[in-house]
Scaffold this active site. Structure first.
Site, short mmCIF file in Angstrom:
data_model
loop_
_atom_site.label_atom_id
_atom_site.label_comp_id
_atom_site.label_asym_id
_atom_site.label_seq_id
_atom_site.Cartn_x
_atom_site.Cartn_y
_atom_site.Cartn_z
N ASP A 16 29.57 16.53 25.96
CA ASP A 16 30.89 16.15 26.42
C ASP A 16 31.79 17.37 26.19
O ASP A 16 31.50 18.21 25.33
CB ASP A 16 31.38 14.96 25.61
CG ASP A 16 32.82 14.59 25.90
OD1 ASP A 16 33.17 14.45 27.08
OD2 ASP A 16 33.59 14.45 24.93
N LEU A 17 32.91 17.46 26.92
CA LEU A 17 33.82 18.60 26.74
C LEU A 17 35.10 18.17 26.02
O LEU A 17 35.37 18.58 24.90
CB LEU A 17 34.16 19.24 28.09
CG LEU A 17 32.98 19.85 28.85
CD1 LEU A 17 33.46 20.46 30.18
CD2 LEU A 17 32.26 20.90 28.02
N ASP A 18 35.90 17.31 26.66
CA ASP A 18 37.20 16.91 26.10
C ASP A 18 37.02 16.20 24.76
O ASP A 18 36.25 15.24 24.65
CB ASP A 18 37.93 15.97 27.06
CG ASP A 18 38.31 16.65 28.36
OD1 ASP A 18 38.30 17.89 28.41
OD2 ASP A 18 38.62 15.93 29.33
N ASP A 191 32.27 12.66 21.56
CA ASP A 191 33.16 12.00 20.61
C ASP A 191 33.30 10.51 20.86
O ASP A 191 33.75 9.78 19.97
CB ASP A 191 34.55 12.63 20.68
CG ASP A 191 35.28 12.27 21.98
OD1 ASP A 191 36.27 11.52 21.93
OD2 ASP A 191 34.83 12.74 23.04
#
Length: 240
Positions: A16-18, A191
């Protein structure tokens, strides 16, 4: 680092990035404030309604077209275009304004610096594992310096429905299958307990929960399944 299950050998990772590689919360707050100012300047009529009205428009357009929740860029376009039409713009005026707004949003959205510790971690991991990014957002990895670390970047909308739906996970698995890597040897890092952890487990991947907020797994409202491992700092992955 906390293990809930024993991990098989890890041969690849998805990310995941954000809010995983960088803290996206202050970025979004800034972008929203800057976009309100931009709309007020470029289209003053937008300021004739409060933020709560624009929030209602956002919810109405996704109620009318639920698929918009799988593409945040199209969702914002629909919000702005619909809102300006309701305020008196013609169809063509609203469409042009929304297109200009999206260009500005995407510019602001990727105008930040990824922490050096995160970049160092991703560099080290990319030297050892093939990496794929799977994001529900619309950040441009090339503008924030992350693109070199990923063999593939998958975004909700263009590449499938948002996590935890299987579309993007399936594309990542197909990519790794070409490298001879099975799902059970892939660790997804994210997250969000529903979109990332649950999504990964639904699709046969191992799941690493990035918990930098001090959340409690057993009482978390988004908890669906146990992750395989929990970390509190990104560089803990180097211990693997």
């Amino acid at each position: 680092m906390k293990f809930y299950r024993s991990l098989p050998e890890i041969k690849a990772m998805t990310f995941d990035l954000d809010d995983t590689i960088y803290d996206n919360r202050p970025i979004i707050v800034r972008v929203e404030a800057q976009m309100r100012q931009w709309l007020t300047t470029e289209h003053p009529i937008s300021a004739s309604q409060p933020i709560s009205w624009w929030a209602e428009v956002k919810q109405q357009v996704v109620f009318d077209n639920p698929e918009l929740k799988h593409d945040v860029t199209k969702w914002r376009y629909a919000q702005i275009e619909t809102g300006l039409r309701r305020l008196g713009y013609s169809d063509s005026q609203a469409e042009q304004a929304a297109e200009q707004a999206i260009t500005k949003v995407l510019e602001l959205r990727s105008d930040f610096t990824v922490p050096q510790t995160a970049l160092d971690t991703m560099l080290a991991l990319s030297k050892r594992y093939p990496l794929v990014a799977i994001t529900n957002g619309n950040v441009d990895p090339s503008r924030i310096g992350l693109a070199p670390y990923f063999q593939l970047v998958l975004k909700a909308g263009p590449d499938g429905r948002a996590k935890p739906y299987p579309g993007m996970f399936e594309k990542a698995l197909a990519h790794f299958a070409e490298l001879g890597i099975e799902a059970k040897h892939i660790l997804h890092v994210g997250d969000h307990l529903r979109t990332d952890v649950h999504g990964a487990k639904l699709n046969g991947l191992q799941a690493c929960w990035f918990n930098d907020q001090g959340a409690v797994l057993t009482t978390h409202k988004h908890a669906r399944v146990l992750p395989d491992v929990e970390i509190h700092q990104l560089d803990e992955l180097l211990k693997l």
